[in-house]
Scaffold this motif. Structure first.
Motif, PDB file in Angstrom:
ATOM      1  N   GLU A  16       0.829  -1.200   0.000  1.00  0.00           N
ATOM      2  CA  GLU A  16       0.000   0.000   0.000  1.00  0.00           C
ATOM      3  C   GLU A  16       0.870   1.259   0.000  1.00  0.00           C
ATOM      4  O   GLU A  16       1.827   1.350   0.765  1.00  0.00           O
ATOM      5  N   LEU A  17       0.526   2.201  -0.870  1.00  0.00           N
ATOM      6  CA  LEU A  17       1.185   3.504  -0.916  1.00  0.00           C
ATOM      7  C   LEU A  17       0.109   4.561  -0.680  1.00  0.00           C
ATOM      8  O   LEU A  17      -0.968   4.486  -1.262  1.00  0.00           O
ATOM      9  N   LEU A  18       0.402   5.544   0.162  1.00  0.00           N
ATOM     10  CA  LEU A  18      -0.587   6.587   0.424  1.00  0.00           C
ATOM     11  C   LEU A  18       0.068   7.952   0.287  1.00  0.00           C
ATOM     12  O   LEU A  18       1.214   8.136   0.697  1.00  0.00           O
ATOM     13  N   PHE A  19      -0.671   8.874  -0.319  1.00  0.00           N
ATOM     14  CA  PHE A  19      -0.145  10.208  -0.600  1.00  0.00           C
ATOM     15  C   PHE A  19      -1.136  11.265  -0.135  1.00  0.00           C
ATOM     16  O   PHE A  19      -2.334  11.138  -0.365  1.00  0.00           O
ATOM     17  N   TRP A  20      -0.614  12.314   0.506  1.00  0.00           N
ATOM     18  CA  TRP A  20      -1.414  13.478   0.844  1.00  0.00           C
ATOM     19  C   TRP A  20      -0.495  14.682   0.946  1.00  0.00           C
ATOM     20  O   TRP A  20       0.713  14.554   0.897  1.00  0.00           O
ATOM     21  N   LYS A  21      -1.099  15.857   1.086  1.00  0.00           N
ATOM     22  CA  LYS A  21      -0.325  17.101   1.129  1.00  0.00           C
ATOM     23  C   LYS A  21      -0.805  17.927   2.320  1.00  0.00           C
ATOM     24  O   LYS A  21      -1.999  18.191   2.445  1.00  0.00           O
ATOM     25  N   TYR A  22       0.151  18.310   3.177  1.00  0.00           N
ATOM     26  CA  TYR A  22      -0.198  19.172   4.309  1.00  0.00           C
ATOM     27  C   TYR A  22      -0.361  20.610   3.845  1.00  0.00           C
ATOM     28  O   TYR A  22       0.317  21.052   2.913  1.00  0.00           O
ATOM     29  N   LYS A  23      -1.252  21.348   4.528  1.00  0.00           N
ATOM     30  CA  LYS A  23      -1.317  22.792   4.301  1.00  0.00           C
ATOM     31  C   LYS A  23      -0.032  23.411   4.848  1.00  0.00           C
ATOM     32  O   LYS A  23       0.633  22.842   5.723  1.00  0.00           O
ATOM     33  N   GLU A  24       0.326  24.570   4.329  1.00  0.00           N
ATOM     34  CA  GLU A  24       1.576  25.209   4.722  1.00  0.00           C
ATOM     35  C   GLU A  24       1.628  25.434   6.227  1.00  0.00           C
ATOM     36  O   GLU A  24       0.660  25.907   6.835  1.00  0.00           O
ATOM     37  N   GLY A  25       2.759  25.082   6.831  1.00  0.00           N
ATOM     38  CA  GLY A  25       2.959  25.304   8.264  1.00  0.00           C
ATOM     39  C   GLY A  25       2.319  24.245   9.148  1.00  0.00           C
ATOM     40  O   GLY A  25       2.416  24.323  10.373  1.00  0.00           O
ATOM     41  N   ASP A  53      -2.936   0.740  -4.125  1.00  0.00           N
ATOM     42  CA  ASP A  53      -2.644  -0.627  -3.716  1.00  0.00           C
ATOM     43  C   ASP A  53      -1.923  -1.315  -4.867  1.00  0.00           C
ATOM     44  O   ASP A  53      -2.418  -1.328  -5.995  1.00  0.00           O
ATOM     45  N   CYS A  54      -0.749  -1.856  -4.561  1.00  0.00           N
ATOM     46  CA  CYS A  54       0.089  -2.486  -5.574  1.00  0.00           C
ATOM     47  C   CYS A  54       0.064  -3.995  -5.359  1.00  0.00           C
ATOM     48  O   CYS A  54       0.354  -4.472  -4.260  1.00  0.00           O
ATOM     49  N   TYR A  55      -0.303  -4.713  -6.402  1.00  0.00           N
ATOM     50  CA  TYR A  55      -0.387  -6.166  -6.326  1.00  0.00           C
ATOM     51  C   TYR A  55       0.717  -6.773  -7.179  1.00  0.00           C
ATOM     52  O   TYR A  55       0.655  -6.704  -8.401  1.00  0.00           O
ATOM     53  N   GLY A  56       1.739  -7.319  -6.529  1.00  0.00           N
ATOM     54  CA  GLY A  56       2.818  -7.975  -7.256  1.00  0.00           C
ATOM     55  C   GLY A  56       3.603  -7.059  -8.176  1.00  0.00           C
ATOM     56  O   GLY A  56       4.200  -7.518  -9.142  1.00  0.00           O
ATOM     57  N   LYS A  62       4.871  -8.078 -14.562  1.00  0.00           N
ATOM     58  CA  LYS A  62       4.179  -8.346 -13.310  1.00  0.00           C
ATOM     59  C   LYS A  62       3.432  -7.122 -12.826  1.00  0.00           C
ATOM     60  O   LYS A  62       3.833  -6.003 -13.061  1.00  0.00           O
ATOM     61  N   GLY A  63       2.334  -7.389 -12.113  1.00  0.00           N
ATOM     62  CA  GLY A  63       1.734  -6.343 -11.323  1.00  0.00           C
ATOM     63  C   GLY A  63       0.414  -5.781 -11.795  1.00  0.00           C
ATOM     64  O   GLY A  63       0.028  -5.893 -12.954  1.00  0.00           O
ATOM     65  N   ALA A  64      -0.254  -5.204 -10.819  1.00  0.00           N
ATOM     66  CA  ALA A  64      -1.501  -4.473 -11.029  1.00  0.00           C
ATOM     67  C   ALA A  64      -1.577  -3.411  -9.947  1.00  0.00           C
ATOM     68  O   ALA A  64      -0.998  -3.562  -8.868  1.00  0.00           O
ATOM     69  N   ILE A  65      -2.269  -2.324 -10.259  1.00  0.00           N
ATOM     70  CA  ILE A  65      -2.466  -1.271  -9.261  1.00  0.00           C
ATOM     71  C   ILE A  65      -3.939  -0.913  -9.196  1.00  0.00           C
ATOM     72  O   ILE A  65      -4.666  -0.997 -10.187  1.00  0.00           O
ATOM     73  N   HIS A  66      -4.357  -0.538  -7.990  1.00  0.00           N
ATOM     74  CA  HIS A  66      -5.730  -0.066  -7.786  1.00  0.00           C
ATOM     75  C   HIS A  66      -5.644   1.236  -6.992  1.00  0.00           C
ATOM     76  O   HIS A  66      -4.963   1.297  -5.977  1.00  0.00           O
ATOM     77  N   VAL A  67      -6.321   2.271  -7.484  1.00  0.00           N
ATOM     78  CA  VAL A  67      -6.262   3.592  -6.861  1.00  0.00           C
ATOM     79  C   VAL A  67      -7.571   3.865  -6.134  1.00  0.00           C
ATOM     80  O   VAL A  67      -8.654   3.707  -6.702  1.00  0.00           O
ATOM     81  N   LYS A  68      -7.454   4.268  -4.864  1.00  0.00           N
ATOM     82  CA  LYS A  68      -8.609   4.705  -4.075  1.00  0.00           C
ATOM     83  C   LYS A  68      -8.356   6.160  -3.707  1.00  0.00           C
ATOM     84  O   LYS A  68      -7.228   6.514  -3.351  1.00  0.00           O
ATOM     85  N   THR A  69      -9.390   6.972  -3.777  1.00  0.00           N
ATOM     86  CA  THR A  69      -9.183   8.389  -3.495  1.00  0.00           C
ATOM     87  C   THR A  69     -10.170   8.908  -2.452  1.00  0.00           C
ATOM     88  O   THR A  69     -11.265   8.375  -2.287  1.00  0.00           O
ATOM     89  N   THR A  70      -9.727   9.942  -1.741  1.00  0.00           N
ATOM     90  CA  THR A  70     -10.610  10.817  -0.990  1.00  0.00           C
ATOM     91  C   THR A  70     -10.287  12.210  -1.528  1.00  0.00           C
ATOM     92  O   THR A  70      -9.312  12.361  -2.272  1.00  0.00           O
ATOM     93  N   PRO A  71     -11.059  13.234  -1.167  1.00  0.00           N
ATOM     94  CA  PRO A  71     -10.699  14.577  -1.647  1.00  0.00           C
ATOM     95  C   PRO A  71      -9.282  15.002  -1.216  1.00  0.00           C
ATOM     96  O   PRO A  71      -8.680  15.855  -1.836  1.00  0.00           O
ATOM     97  N   GLN A  72      -8.749  14.356  -0.155  1.00  0.00           N
ATOM     98  CA  GLN A  72      -7.457  14.756   0.391  1.00  0.00           C
ATOM     99  C   GLN A  72      -6.341  13.736   0.169  1.00  0.00           C
ATOM    100  O   GLN A  72      -5.206  13.997   0.554  1.00  0.00           O
ATOM    101  N   GLU A 107     -12.233   2.118 -13.876  1.00  0.00           N
ATOM    102  CA  GLU A 107     -11.904   3.540 -13.680  1.00  0.00           C
ATOM    103  C   GLU A 107     -10.689   3.758 -12.782  1.00  0.00           C
ATOM    104  O   GLU A 107     -10.034   4.780 -12.868  1.00  0.00           O
ATOM    105  N   SER A 108     -10.394   2.800 -11.902  1.00  0.00           N
ATOM    106  CA  SER A 108      -9.322   3.030 -10.931  1.00  0.00           C
ATOM    107  C   SER A 108      -8.356   1.857 -10.801  1.00  0.00           C
ATOM    108  O   SER A 108      -7.647   1.749  -9.806  1.00  0.00           O
ATOM    109  N   SER A 109      -8.320   0.975 -11.805  1.00  0.00           N
ATOM    110  CA  SER A 109      -7.414  -0.172 -11.747  1.00  0.00           C
ATOM    111  C   SER A 109      -6.715  -0.385 -13.082  1.00  0.00           C
ATOM    112  O   SER A 109      -7.330  -0.239 -14.135  1.00  0.00           O
TER     113      SER A 109
END
Length: 118
Positions: free
Chosen positions: A3-12, A81-84, A66-76, A57-59
């Motif tokens: 699993e890889l997760l990405f987000w961005k903090y507001k400044e400061g 998810d990486c499979y193999g 090798k491999g497959a990816i599935h993307v799940k999103t929230t507004p933030q 739409e998201s896979s």
């Protein structure tokens, strides 16, 4: 699955990464995070992985290796998810998300790869 997760903090703002991760996985909104251009990011992933078969739409799956990816999103957040998948594929995803100033949080370790950690 990796699993890889990405987000961005507001400044400061800088929060406990693991608590942010837990909230985002539960689809909760987190005060202090930027809203992401989710559609733009999905389109970018789609173009970066244009040689992969788009399953829905998201896979995507790799038809030449090798491999497959599935993307799940929230507004933030963007969770991938990486499979193999190979390390170089995950690095490509990390580089793609860096274009949007969204560093990787790796819940398996758990470490967030951002400027505060380098």
């Amino acid at each position: 699955m990796y699993e890889l997760l990405f987000w961005k903090y507001k400044e400061g703002i800088y929060l406990n990464h693991h608590l942010v991760y837990e909230a985002l996985v539960e689809q909760e909104s987190v005060e202090g995070l930027e809203d992401l251009p989710v559609d733009v990011i999905i389109n970018r992933i789609n173009s970066v992985f244009s040689n992969w078969e788009k399953v829905d739409e998201s896979s995507w799956k790799n038809t030449t290796g090798k491999g497959a990816i599935h993307v799940k999103t929230t507004p933030q957040s963007i969770q991938i998810d990486c499979y193999g998948t190979e390390g170089k594929t995950m690095n490509l995803l990390v580089d793609t998300m860096e274009e949007f100033k969204c560093p990787l949080y790796d819940p398996q370790i758990p470490v967030r790869y951002d400027e505060m950690n380098e």
